[in-house]
Design an enzyme around this catalytic site. Structure first.
Site, PDB file in Angstrom:
ATOM      1  N   HIS A 119       8.871 -27.221 -42.109  1.00 22.17           N
ATOM      2  CA  HIS A 119       8.634 -28.331 -41.184  1.00 22.17           C
ATOM      3  C   HIS A 119       8.100 -29.603 -41.839  1.00 22.17           C
ATOM      4  O   HIS A 119       7.873 -30.591 -41.138  1.00 22.17           O
ATOM      5  CB  HIS A 119       7.695 -27.881 -40.062  1.00 22.17           C
ATOM      6  CG  HIS A 119       6.340 -27.416 -40.536  1.00 22.17           C
ATOM      7  ND1 HIS A 119       5.288 -27.201 -39.688  1.00 22.17           N
ATOM      8  CD2 HIS A 119       5.860 -27.121 -41.778  1.00 22.17           C
ATOM      9  CE1 HIS A 119       4.237 -26.788 -40.353  1.00 22.17           C
ATOM     10  NE2 HIS A 119       4.562 -26.743 -41.622  1.00 22.17           N
ATOM     11  N   HIS A 120       7.872 -29.580 -43.140  1.00 25.53           N
ATOM     12  CA  HIS A 120       7.423 -30.796 -43.820  1.00 25.53           C
ATOM     13  C   HIS A 120       8.581 -31.601 -44.422  1.00 25.53           C
ATOM     14  O   HIS A 120       8.342 -32.648 -45.027  1.00 25.53           O
ATOM     15  CB  HIS A 120       6.427 -30.453 -44.933  1.00 25.53           C
ATOM     16  CG  HIS A 120       5.167 -29.797 -44.453  1.00 25.53           C
ATOM     17  ND1 HIS A 120       4.420 -30.297 -43.416  1.00 25.53           N
ATOM     18  CD2 HIS A 120       4.532 -28.663 -44.869  1.00 25.53           C
ATOM     19  CE1 HIS A 120       3.380 -29.505 -43.207  1.00 25.53           C
ATOM     20  NE2 HIS A 120       3.425 -28.505 -44.069  1.00 25.53           N
ATOM     21  N   ALA A 121       9.804 -31.108 -44.277  1.00 23.45           N
ATOM     22  CA  ALA A 121      10.953 -31.837 -44.817  1.00 23.45           C
ATOM     23  C   ALA A 121      11.374 -32.943 -43.847  1.00 23.45           C
ATOM     24  O   ALA A 121      11.572 -32.694 -42.653  1.00 23.45           O
ATOM     25  CB  ALA A 121      12.110 -30.876 -45.059  1.00 23.45           C
TER      26      ALA A 121
END
Length: 300
Positions: A119-121
């Site tokens: 989810h940090h991309a």
């Protein structure tokens, strides 16, 4: 029966002192089979994602950079990984795993990616051990194919799903809900549809009350026909990075709260692993395994 995307452990050793517990990807499936929660036939190994499903989520330029291993040193440092051909290929398989899990969840009610939750991309860059955003790509797949029209992403990892929030900030059909450590990574938060920042050291009882209140409140107004659940276990008290005070049994009650709600509403759910960084690997595996145990008791 369960359908679980399985990804062999990353084959190249990470730098000495690296904090990312890669061995959990190998140990968790073994534990689930050992105890009888899952059978060998429940696991499947995804192929590479068809690049057409990345369109609209990740920029063509960024995808080409990954394929050609042309990230700058600064971009590579942001990911937290030494970016290699093997790692990039694994990411493409993780994304395909989550996409395929949507098909199984539509059939069975729930499916799991034993990796995933990247989810940090962002659209054009990777961050925080994430190169491609699997939930965003899979949600885009559902919307483009008409398999879902209203998607809720429940992100209960201790770190805000900043990449997911940024990708869907202008997408009315995707509601992003993140409950995370207010003072934890990332330092600069993005704007989710609803963000709930938690204080360091929050107790199990207060944590569960907070999650339940906001989930109920969201579902009063937003009516999803598909859910992605980012079930990171870095919320537990033994986690080196989490800074919360939630017990392992409390983490399990969180999973019961979330999964039972959507089971009662007959809304399909795809679960992705997310983070877990406790010093003792057994704590990580136990907390992750609880999510599968809860799902089996509810759905199968």
């Amino acid at each position: 029966m369960f359908k679980i995307a399985f990804h062999p452990i990353y084959v190249h050793p990470l730098p000495e002192g690296h904090r990312f517990p890669m061995e959990k990807y190998d140990l968790l499936p073994r534990q689930l089979q050992h105890e009888g929660t899952a059978d060998p036939d429940d696991f499947f190994a995804p192929n590479l994602i068809d690049l057409k499903w990345l369109e609209g989520i990740h920029s063509d330029e960024y995808v080409k950079k990954l394929q050609q291993l042309k990230l700058s040193r600064s971009e590579e440092r942001q990911t937290g990984f030494p970016v290699t051909k093997e790692l990039v290929e694994r990411e493409f398989r993780i994304v395909e795993g989550t996409r395929l899990c949507t098909e199984y969840a539509l059939r069975d009610g729930v499916a799991f990616n034993s990796a995933g939750g990247t989810h940090h991309a962002f659209r054009d860059r990777g961050e925080g051990f994430c190169l491609l955003n699997d939930q965003a790509v899979a949600a885009n797949y559902l919307l483009r194919t008409g398999k879902a029209n209203s998607i809720l992403i429940v992100d209960l990892d201790v770190h805000q799903g900043n990449g997911t929030a940024a990708i869907f900030e202008q997408e009315a059909n995707v509601f992003t809900f993140s409950v995370h450590g207010e003072h934890n990574y990332p330092l600069r938060k993005e704007k989710s549809s609803r963000d709930v920042g938690l204080p360091d050291g929050i107790s199990t009882a207060d944590y569960l009350e907070t999650v339940e209140f906001h989930l109920n409140d969201i579902l009063n107004d937003f009516h999803p026909d598909f859910v992605f659940y980012q079930c990171g276990v870095d919320i537990i008290e033994t986690d080196k990075l989490g800074r919360l005070n939630v017990s392992i049994s409390g983490c399990r009650r969180r999973d019961e709260l979330v999964l039972s709600r959507f089971k009662d509403l007959s809304i399909p759910v795809v679960c992705t692993m997310g983070g877990g960084y406790s010093k003792e690997i057994r704590h990580i595996v136990e907390a992750h395994a609880n999510t599968y145990r809860v799902a089996k008791s509810l759905y199968f």
